[in-house]
Write an enzyme that holds these catalytic residues in place. Structure first.
Site, PDB file in Angstrom:
ATOM      1  N   GLY A 169       0.752  -1.145   0.223  1.00  0.00           N
ATOM      2  CA  GLY A 169      -0.021   0.027   0.136  1.00  0.00           C
ATOM      3  C   GLY A 169       0.835   1.203  -0.068  1.00  0.00           C
ATOM      4  O   GLY A 169       2.083   1.187  -0.371  1.00  0.00           O
ATOM      5  N   GLY A 170       0.455   2.273   0.627  1.00  0.00           N
ATOM      6  CA  GLY A 170       0.882   3.614   0.409  1.00  0.00           C
ATOM      7  C   GLY A 170       2.366   3.566   1.268  1.00  0.00           C
ATOM      8  O   GLY A 170       3.246   4.540   1.082  1.00  0.00           O
ATOM      9  N   GLY A 404      24.982  11.497 -29.478  1.00  0.00           N
ATOM     10  CA  GLY A 404      24.358  12.125 -28.531  1.00  0.00           C
ATOM     11  C   GLY A 404      24.926  11.332 -26.954  1.00  0.00           C
ATOM     12  O   GLY A 404      25.185  12.066 -25.851  1.00  0.00           O
ATOM     13  N   ALA A 405      25.089  10.039 -27.241  1.00  0.00           N
ATOM     14  CA  ALA A 405      25.598   9.218 -25.966  1.00  0.00           C
ATOM     15  C   ALA A 405      27.055   9.756 -25.618  1.00  0.00           C
ATOM     16  O   ALA A 405      27.167   9.927 -24.387  1.00  0.00           O
ATOM     17  CB  ALA A 405      25.630   7.933 -26.036  1.00  0.00           C
TER      18      ALA A 405
END
Ligand code: HXC
Length: 510
Positions: A169-170, A404-405
């Site tokens: 859960g949370g 770009g790498a």
């Protein structure tokens, strides 16, 4: 007087028993240690000082006034790991399933506040059925108080979560906001909604372990960093791990003596790069031969393994290592690896840990799935993280640095302090074949011409010297001299002072 002391001792013993012998036996039968036993393994012997041992819950509903257990399901306090101060909370599953009440939360908050005041890491051992159901919203408030502190502590003191039982859960969001998560196989799990809810809502049938076990989160989701076989293995690893971390963002990295000479050369590295540039080699070898005594603590080894991240030491001082891994997807950058490395780079920068980057990257991974799932925004995370980092940054390009790498991987242009290349480096917009097929498209039918053009392109770019001629590479170094060059560089960069322009905070592409 004597009976008062005896009474105190009795109270202490009682508190240590938590939910009682039967529940302790049940905990052991599941292969799990108790909250106190875990702390005993984690901390230096006899160093633990417990706080709030007698805290009780304040719930009066559902018969809870009849059920009061001192400590209220969490053991909190401080102690040392190899002599260095840490704050700890350890949830006690034998007391109301380790569920979090208002008072239980207050105990956790108290040690988090202390840790932030004095500047010491927080280690949270999670083993809990979640919100104390009898308390309702008081428990939810308690969680939020912890969440708030997780956020305020982020970048101030290191936070490590050990998941050693249920975390659902949370409740998962507290560990999620800490820096690192270690899990134990078969006895721990993390999910927002469990298998039953999943079945009801999506009709998918899945076990707890498949949905949110240690293997799932350290391979598929990347939520957790490392999976361990049992509690003891995990806790001993946490001791080794904390040794690498600075106590806070106000102090220097820890320094520990080493017999490994800073100028140790490694002749075997001169033959690490295979003859063919498409052949992989294991980047771990370079990392282990570079750091002190081969001691490298890898994070997320089984998730996005095309990039390696972890801590080592040079001259006894912690460094963060980021390295492309040619044996997995040729070391390409994709969504998962960009996110993994970006978060690591940001941790290092927050805690002033120098970053050593080893580059062998053919570019970003092409594909519809990558584009549709946001390689643009996710790749930008790593670019952003490197660009904003002001810590010492040393980069060594071993082979490919394409497209770009090349820019992303701690290039000179992103304020790399020392950018080295091995003579085997290839720094170009793309590989020779791809490049020739684009710029000499008219020659594609003519194999001889294409071969000649490819050779020409390779001769021009399959080396580090064009980049070096522009000052983008500071020096072309011998592979065997990698450790000495990095050690010297780090020594010289100790006094580095660099500040980004003032801002409230940046807006990293999340
Ligand atoms: C109060 C709890 C509890 C809880 C377990 N116990 N969870 N008591 N609040 N949340 C108690 C049980 O009553 C039992 O008490 C003891 O702990 C051990 O539980 P068992 O069920 O016997 O253990 P086990 O079979 O191992 O199962 C563990 C479990 C299960 C899977 C965690 O207990 C369970 O499903 N609990 C409820 C989980 C849950 O729904 N929590 C709320 C989630 S919502 P006795 O006296 O018999 O020993 C949430 C929101 C957080 O957490 C939001 C934050 C924003």
């Amino acid at each position: 007087m004597h009976h008062i002391l005896e009474d105190l001792e009795r109270r202490r013993q009682e508190a240590r028993l938590g939910g009682g012998r039967k529940r302790i036996d049940a905990q052991h039968a599941k292969g799990k240690l108790t909250a106190h036993e875990r702390i005993d393994v984690l901390l230096d012997e006899g160093s633990f000082e417990e706080l709030d041992r007698y805290v009780e819950h304040n719930c009066v509903d559902f018969g809870m006034t009849e059920q009061v257990i001192p400590g209220d399901g969490v053991v909190t306090g401080s102690g040392t790991i190899n002599g260095r101060l840490v704050y700890v909370f350890s949830q006690d599953f034998t007391v109301f399933g380790g569920s979090l009440s208002e008072r239980h939360a207050q105990k956790i908050c108290k040690i988090m506040d202390s840790a932030m005041k004095v500047g010491a890491p927080v280690i949270g051992i999670n083993d809990s059925g979640g919100a104390r159901i009898q308390e309702g919203v008081a428990s939810l408030g308690g969680y939020a108080e912890v969440f708030q502190r997780n956020v305020l502590a982020s970048g101030v003191v290191p936070q490590l979560s050990m998941i050693m039982g249920p975390c659902a859960g949370g409740a998962v969001y507290s560990p999620a906001m800490t820096d690192f998560i270690f899990m134990v196989k078969d006895s721990s799990y993390m999910f927002v909604t469990g298998p039953d809810v999943v079945k009801t809502v999506t009709n998918e049938v899945v076990t707890q372990e498949e949905l949110g076990g240690a293997v799932t989160h350290t391979t598929k989701s990347g939520v957790a960093d490392v999976a361990f076989e049992n509690d003891i293995e995990a806790l001993l690893a946490a001791r080794d791990f904390v040794d690498f971390l600075p106590a806070s963002n106000r102090v220097d990295v820890p320094e520990r003596p080493t017999d490994d000479p800073w100028d140790r050369e490694e002749p075997s590295l001169d033959t690490l790069i295979p003859a063919s540039s498409n052949q992989p080699y294991d980047m771990h070898e370079l990392i282990r031969k570079t750091v002190d005594e081969g001691d490298f603590f890898e994070l997320q080894p089984a998730h996005a393994a095309n990039i390696i991240v972890g801590f080592g030491r040079i001259e006894g001082r912690t460094v963060g290592v980021v390295a492309n891994q040619p044996t997995v997807l040729a070391g390409v950058l994709d969504i998962a690896s960009s996110k993994k490395a970006a978060r690591f780079v940001r941790f290092c920068d927050a805690f002033d840990i120098p970053i050593v980057t080893f580059v062998d990257v053919p570019g970003f991974l092409p594909g519809v799935a990558q584009e549709h799932n946001g390689i643009i925004k996710n790749g930008a995370k790593l670019l952003f993280a490197y660009a904003e980092a002001t810590v010492p940054k040393i980069t060594v390009i071993t082979r490919k640095a394409y497209g770009g790498a090349y820019d992303v991987m701690a290039s000179k242009h992103l304020r790399g302090d020392l950018n080295y290349a091995w003579p085997t480096a290839e720094i170009a917009v793309m590989g020779a074949k791809g490049a020739v097929e684009i710029i000499f498209r008219q020659d594609i039918g003519d194999a001889d011409k294409i071969a000649a053009r490819t050779a020409e392109y390779e001769a021009r770019f399959a080396n580090p010297f064009v980049a070096a001629s522009k000052g983008f590479i500071d020096e072309v170094i011998m592979p065997h001299a990698t450790r000495p060059r990095i050690a010297l560089g780090l020594r010289k960069l100790r006094g580095k002072a660099l500040e980004n322009p003032w801002k409230k905070h940046d807006n990293i592409p999340l």
